[in-house]
Write an enzyme that holds these catalytic residues in place. Structure first.
Site, PDB file in Angstrom:
ATOM      1  N   GLU A 175       0.831  -1.209   0.000  1.00 54.29           N
ATOM      2  CA  GLU A 175       0.000   0.000   0.000  1.00 54.29           C
ATOM      3  C   GLU A 175       0.861   1.252   0.000  1.00 54.29           C
ATOM      4  O   GLU A 175       2.043   1.226   0.331  1.00 54.29           O
ATOM      5  CB  GLU A 175      -0.955   0.021   1.191  1.00 54.29           C
ATOM      6  CG  GLU A 175      -0.364  -0.435   2.525  1.00 54.29           C
ATOM      7  CD  GLU A 175       0.817   0.363   3.028  1.00 54.29           C
ATOM      8  OE1 GLU A 175       0.769   1.607   2.938  1.00 54.29           O
ATOM      9  OE2 GLU A 175       1.784  -0.243   3.516  1.00 54.29           O
ATOM     10  N   GLU A 318       4.504  -0.596   1.531  1.00 54.47           N
ATOM     11  CA  GLU A 318       4.686  -0.833   0.097  1.00 54.47           C
ATOM     12  C   GLU A 318       4.594  -2.306  -0.300  1.00 54.47           C
ATOM     13  O   GLU A 318       4.516  -2.643  -1.475  1.00 54.47           O
ATOM     14  CB  GLU A 318       6.040  -0.318  -0.407  1.00 54.47           C
ATOM     15  CG  GLU A 318       6.309   1.141  -0.195  1.00 54.47           C
ATOM     16  CD  GLU A 318       7.675   1.579  -0.721  1.00 54.47           C
ATOM     17  OE1 GLU A 318       7.999   2.772  -0.581  1.00 54.47           O
ATOM     18  OE2 GLU A 318       8.416   0.727  -1.269  1.00 54.47           O
TER      19      GLU A 318
END
Length: 352
Positions: A175, A318
């Site tokens: 994310e 991430e």
């Protein structure tokens, strides 16, 4: 929330217990003391049960990075400005972020999804699935409507199914969204009744005063919105994020097709908790990659009774931690595929 209220959510198949038992039996015949490879043995059995294959094919793997902005950034909860979200999205699609580097090393492909970035972004490598341009400020109102939260979940399901249709057999969650640790902390509080001081971390690296302010913002958001802890969609809509909803969908979509899901850090784990509360049958498909430095991460993993396989003091997100766990899954499969049994090697087994 029960399944009668969420008939748009697909049914999740049960794991294959026969193949799990076959994997255990095979492990017990290998040239080692039983259980001596610890977590690797547990992973091999979980992967076998999920996929229905004694030696699963997980060679084609992807990390899905959901990106969205957060209106709560207006409260000054992050060390970085909201403009960083679209800037990092472009970094992902150009292959320059940490997750890109680690994914290349692990033989994984990175797919970045614009599900809620507050900017107009175009790039051939970007999956544009924007539900809206960022959430509202949850400290003053609901982050989004129930319809928008549902739309975010649907996007995640569709992206997972698209990639699985292209042959991907292992999916990791990632994310990007400045302010999303604030939303995740609020969701965790809503689900568990924990206090903000127990769930709010340093995020992008904030100091003590800003941390106290962040706790107050989470407390205010919970007070203003009163999310229903028994209604996962209500929690997501009122104090969550579009990218978090997208990851809920990715988890559900992967589980629907018997594909294991490697969960990243705090935000991904909160998305996993929301998915489990929404559809409990997804739980056995989850693999927790690592324990991050975020204060609330251990609490959310304990809530789901998940054991992280790595402890690396990371707090980047991430999908970086999830990608780092891929080689361990490869090792678990290689042991099943290549290691000799006592009979094959002519080695004496343990005496009865």
């Amino acid at each position: 929330m029960n399944m009668m209220q969420t008939n748009w959510i697909p049914a999740i198949p049960k794991l294959n217990d026969e193949v799990r038992q076959a994997a255990l039996d095979h492990q017990n015949q290998l040239t080692k003391p039983q259980g001596s490879l610890g977590v690797l043995e547990q992973l091999s059995m979980q992967l076998a049960a999920i996929t229905g294959q004694l030696v699963p094919d997980i060679e084609k793997r992807a990390v899905i990075v959901m990106a969205g902005d957060h209106g709560v950034c207006a409260e000054g909860v992050s060390a970085f400005p909201a403009e960083v979200t679209p800037q990092m999205v472009m970094n992902f699609v150009h292959g320059g972020a940490a997750v890109n580097v680690l994914a290349r090393q692990a033989g994984a492909d990175v797919y970045c999804v614009d599900i809620g970035v507050n900017a107009d972004l175009e790039h051939p490598n970007l999956l544009s699935r924007k539900v809206k341009r960022g959430t509202a400020n949850m400290a003053k109102e609901a982050a989004m409507s129930h319809e928008e939260a549902e739309a975010a979940i649907r996007v995640g399901i569709e992206v997972a199914e698209q990639l699985i249709g292209e042959g991907y057999r292992l999916i990791a969650t990632g994310e990007m969204g400045i302010g999303n640790t604030t939303a995740s902390s609020a969701m965790l509080c809503a689900f568990t009744g924990l206090h903000p001081e127990d769930t709010v971390g340093r995020g992008t690296g904030i100091g003590d005063e800003l941390w106290k302010h962040k706790c107050d913002v989470v407390r205010q958001a919970l007070h203003v919105n009163t999310p229903d802890p028994n209604d996962a969609l209500d929690v997501l809509a009122k104090v969550g994020g579009l990218e978090i909803g997208g990851l809920v969908g990715v988890i559900i979509g992967a589980a629907k097709h018997g594909v294991p899901i490697v969960i990243d850090g705090f935000i991904s784990s909160v998305a996993a908790l929301a998915a489990v509360r929404l559809v409990p049958d997804v739980h056995p498909y989850l693999i927790s990659s690592h324990l991050s430095e975020e204060r609330g991460h251990l609490a959310v993993l304990r809530e789901m009774e998940l054991q992280p396989v790595l402890h690396l003091n990371m707090r980047l997100g991430e999908g970086t931690g999830a990608v780092l766990a891929f080689p361990l899954l490869d090792s678990a499969c290689s042991i099943m595929r290549e290691m000799a049994t006592f009979a094959q090697a002519g080695v004496s087994g343990k005496e009865a």
